[in-house]
Motif scaffolding. Structure first.
Motif, PDB file in Angstrom:
ATOM      1  N   GLY A  57       0.803  -1.224   0.000  1.00 33.41           N
ATOM      2  CA  GLY A  57       0.000   0.000   0.000  1.00 33.41           C
ATOM      3  C   GLY A  57       0.832   1.268   0.000  1.00 33.41           C
ATOM      4  N   ASP A  58       0.266   2.324   0.591  1.00 30.65           N
ATOM      5  CA  ASP A  58       0.914   3.644   0.610  1.00 30.65           C
ATOM      6  C   ASP A  58       2.283   3.630   1.268  1.00 30.65           C
ATOM      7  OD1 ASP A  58      -1.268   4.641  -0.712  1.00 30.65           O
ATOM      8  OD2 ASP A  58      -2.056   5.788   0.990  1.00 30.65           O
ATOM      9  N   ALA A  59       2.529   2.708   2.173  1.00 30.19           N
ATOM     10  CA  ALA A  59       3.817   2.628   2.868  1.00 30.19           C
ATOM     11  C   ALA A  59       4.969   2.382   1.885  1.00 30.19           C
ATOM     12  CB  ALA A  59       3.793   1.533   3.925  1.00 30.19           C
ATOM     13  N   THR A  60       4.679   1.816   0.737  1.00 32.27           N
ATOM     14  CA  THR A  60       5.744   1.549  -0.249  1.00 32.27           C
ATOM     15  C   THR A  60       6.161   2.788  -1.026  1.00 32.27           C
ATOM     16  OG1 THR A  60       4.192   1.016  -2.040  1.00 32.27           O
ATOM     17  CG2 THR A  60       4.883  -0.800  -0.605  1.00 32.27           C
ATOM     18  N   LEU A  61       5.446   3.882  -0.861  1.00 36.77           N
ATOM     19  CA  LEU A  61       5.730   5.093  -1.630  1.00 36.77           C
ATOM     20  C   LEU A  61       6.685   6.036  -0.924  1.00 36.77           C
ATOM     21  CD1 LEU A  61       2.154   5.799  -2.967  1.00 36.77           C
ATOM     22  CD2 LEU A  61       3.965   4.433  -3.997  1.00 36.77           C
TER      23      LEU A  61
END
Length: 113
Positions: free
Chosen positions: A108-112
């Motif tokens: 999810g967003d944590a990978t960005l």
């Protein structure tokens, strides 16, 4: 999350990249591509021979951002890439279902970040 893909003039790559880094975008993929839009290429004469170049050199920038960052990224790309002439390029935005960081397994967003 959204994937933003921009096709721009090659000489506008550095200004666009700098604008995105200033926004905190830290992941880009850049590719050299060829194509045409309304320009339909160009014609020139080389050593008396008419040459039609239908495919023009362009740069393709791809990044994935959070939904909240989309508007700022679109504005930054447009401001940095615009010359006002035909052939400035195009931006597309597509939804991304999920993202996985291979090294850590984050999703999810944590990978960005």
């Amino acid at each position: 999350m959204k994937q933003i893909q921009a096709i721009i003039r090659p000489e506008k790559l550095e200004p666009v990249k700098e604008a995105l880094v200033a926004l905190g975008i830290n992941g880009l993929t850049v590719s050299s591509v060829q194509g045409f839009g309304k320009q339909m290429g160009y014609t020139e004469v080389y050593r008396g021979v008419k040459i039609e170049a239908r495919l023009l050199p362009k740069m393709m920038i791809t990044t994935v951002v959070t939904d909240s960052a989309v508007a700022g990224v679109l504005e930054a790309i447009q401001a940095a890439a615009r010359t006002g002439e035909v052939g400035d390029g195009k931006i597309t935005v597509t939804p991304v279902e999920n993202s996985i960081r291979i090294r850590t397994g984050e999703t999810g967003d944590a990978t960005l970040d």
